[in-house]
Design an enzyme around this catalytic site. Structure first.
Site, PDB file in Angstrom:
ATOM      1  N   LYS A 163      63.812  23.823 -16.832  1.00 16.24           N
ATOM      2  CA  LYS A 163      62.726  22.980 -16.732  1.00 16.24           C
ATOM      3  C   LYS A 163      62.713  21.821 -17.658  1.00 16.24           C
ATOM      4  O   LYS A 163      62.653  20.493 -17.418  1.00 16.24           O
ATOM      5  CB  LYS A 163      61.266  23.637 -17.053  1.00 16.24           C
ATOM      6  CG  LYS A 163      60.040  22.555 -16.982  1.00 16.24           C
ATOM      7  CD  LYS A 163      58.843  23.224 -17.901  1.00 16.24           C
ATOM      8  CE  LYS A 163      59.131  23.019 -19.280  1.00 16.24           C
ATOM      9  NZ  LYS A 163      57.991  23.461 -20.182  1.00 16.24           N
ATOM     10  N   LYS A 200      62.249  16.049 -28.406  1.00 11.68           N
ATOM     11  CA  LYS A 200      62.395  17.383 -27.876  1.00 11.68           C
ATOM     12  C   LYS A 200      63.355  17.407 -26.851  1.00 11.68           C
ATOM     13  O   LYS A 200      64.043  18.365 -26.909  1.00 11.68           O
ATOM     14  CB  LYS A 200      60.861  17.745 -27.389  1.00 11.68           C
ATOM     15  CG  LYS A 200      60.952  19.141 -26.800  1.00 11.68           C
ATOM     16  CD  LYS A 200      61.205  20.314 -27.901  1.00 11.68           C
ATOM     17  CE  LYS A 200      61.627  21.738 -27.013  1.00 11.68           C
ATOM     18  NZ  LYS A 200      60.397  22.264 -26.547  1.00 11.68           N
ATOM     19  N   THR A 210      56.058  21.647 -23.853  1.00 12.21           N
ATOM     20  CA  THR A 210      57.061  20.755 -23.477  1.00 12.21           C
ATOM     21  C   THR A 210      56.797  20.236 -22.088  1.00 12.21           C
ATOM     22  O   THR A 210      57.141  20.971 -20.925  1.00 12.21           O
ATOM     23  CB  THR A 210      58.423  21.384 -23.550  1.00 12.21           C
ATOM     24  OG1 THR A 210      58.755  21.516 -24.833  1.00 12.21           O
ATOM     25  CG2 THR A 210      59.538  20.064 -23.187  1.00 12.21           C
TER      26      THR A 210
END
Length: 294
Positions: A249, A181, A104
């Site tokens: 994050k 995502k 990611t």
């Protein structure tokens, strides 16, 4: 035109990055009979994989050479750039190979990676395929794979993705997987922070955690990940399945992708989790969000 390569014809699969997720992927691939190579900058991460039959390479360039499929599972866009481009790893890709970028790194970085690869190695097909799931699903081959990219890449990736995941969703052109995502992880993170704050509130009312769980389980408010994290928090078990610093994050990537109109709940969650990480909980599981409330 490059001839597509096939893992079914015996060409290797390379996994670049052997952290929690990458190591689980490599183990599952070699167990399924694929010739699997791995590279990670940490020898301690790759040594157990060698015992499982994975070929450990000294450099990322050696790992990707002649591989039909290259999987990257690296922590950030900066690390990806350093390993794949700055070190010349993409130059070692075989023509016709597929690069499945499964870490990611956010939408803008994914699009930059796609375009940079196209400019330097047009014969390599790029697939944006981040995953939903943490340590347990990765080890069990039960990840949700959010794939996007050229239609021609779906066939060579199918046997690989069938090993790694319970389901693969193809979402269109590269970048759409990363968009999905950040949305999915925003939803998950809000759920888990909700569990942590609900448990903290229950403590103030002297409501037992099992009482709380019994009131929620099996009803319309129940969600499997919320239930799992509630019990993990109750046990005081903060061993990392999905580290809090990684979750933070992803929240910050979602905020960056949202542009000027930042969702207010995500902004508040980012501030809360930055405090938790600064307090030393970043390497613990996302369930350590509870500790920042105490």
């Amino acid at each position: 035109m490059a001839v597509p390569m096939s893992v079914e014809a015996g060409a290797p699969v390379a996994v670049i990055g052997a952290g929690i997720m990458g190591s689980a992927m490599a183990r599952n691939l070699v167990a399924a009979g694929f010739t699997t190579r791995v590279w990670d900058r940490s020898a301690s991460a790759t040594a157990p994989l060698a015992d499982a039959g994975v070929v450990v390479e000294a450099t990322a360039r050696e790992a990707v050479a002649d591989a039909a499929v290259v999987i990257t599972m690296l922590s950030t866009a900066d690390v990806l750039d350093a390993v794949m481009f700055d070190s010349g790893t993409v130059d070692a890709f075989a023509d016709g190979a597929v690069w499945a970028q499964m870490g990611t790194i956010g939408v803008p970085a994914t699009l930059r990676t796609r375009d940079r690869l196209a400019a330097t190695r047009p014969a390599v097909r790029f697939v944006d395929a981040p995953v939903s799931g943490s340590k347990g699903p990765a080890e069990q081959g039960q990840l949700l794979i959010l794939a996007s990219g050229p239609h021609a890449a779906a066939k060579p990736l199918r046997p690989i993705f069938d090993v790694l995941g319970r389901r693969t969703v193809w979402l269109g052109e590269a970048g759409r997987g990363s968009q999905m995502k950040v949305v999915v992880n925003a939803y998950m993170s809000i759920l888990i922070e909700g569990v942590a704050e609900t448990m903290a509130l229950a403590d103030r009312f002297d409501i037992g955690h099992e009482e709380l769980a019994d009131a929620i389980e099996g009803g319309p408010l129940d969600a499997p990940i919320a239930d799992a994290k509630l019990h993990k928090m109750d046990r005081g078990d903060f061993a990392p399945e999905f580290p809090l610093e990684w979750a933070l994050k992803d929240i910050d990537l979602a905020i960056d992708s949202a542009g000027d109109d930042v969702p207010p709940l995500l902004a508040a969650l980012s501030r809360q989790w930055h405090t938790a990480v600064a307090a030393g909980h970043g390497r613990e599981d996302i369930s350590a969000a509870l500790l920042a409330l105490r």
